[in-house]
Design a protein around this motif. Structure first.
Motif, short mmCIF file in Angstrom:
data_model
loop_
_atom_site.label_atom_id
_atom_site.label_comp_id
_atom_site.label_asym_id
_atom_site.label_seq_id
_atom_site.Cartn_x
_atom_site.Cartn_y
_atom_site.Cartn_z
N PRO A 55 -18.88 -11.81 -90.23
CA PRO A 55 -19.13 -12.35 -88.89
C PRO A 55 -18.05 -13.33 -88.41
CG PRO A 55 -21.13 -12.39 -90.16
CD PRO A 55 -20.02 -12.06 -91.13
N TYR A 58 -15.65 -12.43 -85.79
CA TYR A 58 -16.00 -11.08 -85.31
C TYR A 58 -16.38 -11.17 -83.83
CZ TYR A 58 -18.72 -6.72 -84.89
OH TYR A 58 -19.23 -5.51 -84.50
N PHE A 61 -17.31 -14.58 -82.80
CA PHE A 61 -18.39 -15.36 -83.43
C PHE A 61 -17.75 -16.49 -84.24
CE2 PHE A 61 -21.82 -16.29 -86.49
CZ PHE A 61 -22.89 -16.41 -85.62
N ASP A 92 -28.55 -14.25 -92.03
CA ASP A 92 -27.97 -12.90 -92.06
C ASP A 92 -26.53 -13.01 -92.58
OD1 ASP A 92 -27.00 -10.33 -91.57
OD2 ASP A 92 -28.05 -10.16 -89.64
N THR A 94 -23.12 -11.01 -94.06
CA THR A 94 -22.37 -9.76 -94.25
C THR A 94 -21.10 -10.07 -95.01
OG1 THR A 94 -23.21 -8.97 -92.13
CG2 THR A 94 -21.46 -7.67 -93.16
N ASP A 103 -24.46 -5.84 -95.70
CA ASP A 103 -25.08 -6.56 -94.57
C ASP A 103 -26.57 -6.72 -94.88
OD1 ASP A 103 -25.67 -7.57 -92.06
OD2 ASP A 103 -25.20 -5.72 -90.97
N HIS A 166 -27.63 -0.11 -87.80
CA HIS A 166 -26.35 0.56 -87.50
C HIS A 166 -25.75 1.16 -88.75
CE1 HIS A 166 -24.57 -3.08 -89.34
NE2 HIS A 166 -25.61 -3.69 -88.78
N HIS A 173 -19.84 -2.26 -87.86
CA HIS A 173 -20.84 -1.55 -87.06
C HIS A 173 -20.29 -0.20 -86.63
CE1 HIS A 173 -22.13 -5.84 -86.33
NE2 HIS A 173 -23.24 -5.29 -86.74
N GLU A 199 -32.97 -3.06 -89.98
CA GLU A 199 -33.06 -4.51 -89.78
C GLU A 199 -34.00 -4.88 -88.63
OE1 GLU A 199 -29.45 -6.27 -87.96
OE2 GLU A 199 -28.42 -4.43 -88.52
N TRP A 216 -24.30 -15.68 -77.66
CA TRP A 216 -24.69 -15.05 -78.93
C TRP A 216 -26.19 -15.12 -79.21
CZ3 TRP A 216 -21.99 -11.78 -81.65
CH2 TRP A 216 -20.60 -11.82 -81.56
N GLU A 230 -33.21 -7.41 -93.33
CA GLU A 230 -32.20 -6.34 -93.27
C GLU A 230 -31.72 -5.96 -94.65
OE1 GLU A 230 -28.49 -7.52 -91.32
OE2 GLU A 230 -27.95 -5.40 -91.03
N1 MF3 Z 1 -25.06 -9.20 -89.37
C1 MF3 Z 1 -25.42 -8.84 -88.02
C2 MF3 Z 1 -25.98 -7.44 -88.11
O1 MF3 Z 1 -26.91 -7.27 -88.82
C3 MF3 Z 1 -24.28 -8.91 -87.08
C4 MF3 Z 1 -23.78 -10.26 -86.87
S1 MF3 Z 1 -22.43 -10.16 -85.86
C5 MF3 Z 1 -22.15 -11.75 -85.46
O2 MF3 Z 1 -25.50 -6.49 -87.59
F1 MF3 Z 1 -21.02 -11.76 -84.88
F2 MF3 Z 1 -23.14 -12.18 -84.73
F3 MF3 Z 1 -22.12 -12.45 -86.54
#
Ligand code: MF3
Ligand code: CO
Ligand code: CO
Length: 257
Positions: A55, A58, A61, A92, A94, A103, A166, A173, A199, A216, A230
């Protein structure tokens, strides 16, 4: 059929690091701790174990994990705001390891929480697991959504429509979108070798979501509580493999509840 065992091995390494990060953050979740402290610990754990937090930066973010409390549906931004007794929190994570994404997210309780919070969190977890257990080649994507929707709506909750699971792999993604609502026996068929997330975001009240000005944070419009879990999974010849399982079972009841 292309051999995907090496691909799944790498997905599992990334998935395990993401799950482990949620395991190690667990004892820090207490009243008075800020979500940016939790973010920093997660960032460092991932970095020190050969990964990178997907993230971070990303699409702009600003932090390494998403921290979503109470009526925040998803994508909450870690800040100096502190947790308080009776909050429910989703983290969350990733992790990218060797170009592959793991993720996963879980709910946490801050001190004692209400019975209604526990019921919402339990139903959300169970709906995700119920859908995962159906996964095998030939299952229709609509069956995943229908299962989650039926189970949670029967309990009086609602399924968020504006965000979905996704495909994930060497990109964060990708196709397909995995909707958490829908009709049985509709949509594309699941195929061996596919990797994707499930998720579900489940609201205590209505499913409508509102975006905050930070661009966001998504919150429930009616300010009701929202919960999410998730996992990242891969489709095998006769079923599925969960890449983001916790080795110490911190991703499942009874630990959770
Ligand atoms: N982890 C999130 C998902 O489950 C996505 C977060 S993207 C962010 O897809 F930029 F918000 F961190
Ligand atoms: Co995801
Ligand atoms: Co996620």
């Amino acid at each position: 059929m292309k051999d995907y065992s090496n691909y799944f091995k790498k997905m599992k390494i990334a998935g395990k690091l993401a799950a482990k990060t949620l395991d190690i953050i667990t004892p820090y979740i207490k009243p008075g701790v800020s979500t940016e402290t939790l973010d920093k610990i997660c960032y460092e754990h991932i970095r020190d174990n050969g990964g990178y937090s997907a993230p971070l930066y990303y699409r702009g973010f600003p932090k390494s994990v998403c921290t979503s409390t109470n009526h925040i549906v998803c994508h909450g931004i870690p800040s100096n705001k502190v947790l308080k007794e009776s909050d429910i929190l989703n983290i969350d994570v990733t992790a990218i390891v060797d170009g592959h994404h793991g993720d996963t997210s879980r709910m946490f309780f801050v001190g004692d929480v209400s019975v209604k919070s526990k019921n919402l969190v339990k139903a959300t977890y169970e709906s995700m697991m119920m859908a995962i257990k159906l996964v095998k080649p030939g299952l229709k994507l609509g069956d995943i959504g229908a299962t989650i929707q039926k189970y949670t709506e029967e309990k009086g909750f609602s399924v968020v429509r504006d965000f979905c699971g996704h495909g994930t792999g060497t990109t964060f993604h990708k196709d397909p979108n995995i909707l958490h609502y829908g009709k049985e026996n509709t949509g594309p068929s699941i195929e061996e070798g596919m990797t994707f997330t499930i998720e579900p975001m489940i609201n205590e009240g209505k499913f409508d979501v509102k975006m905050l000005k930070d661009g966001w944070t998504a919150v429930t419009k009616d300010k009701s509580l929202s919960a999410q879990f998730e996992h990242t999974i891969g489709v095998t010849h006769n079923g599925y493999e969960i890449f983001t399982e916790s080795d110490i079972k911190f991703d499942q009841p009874p630990y959770l509840l």
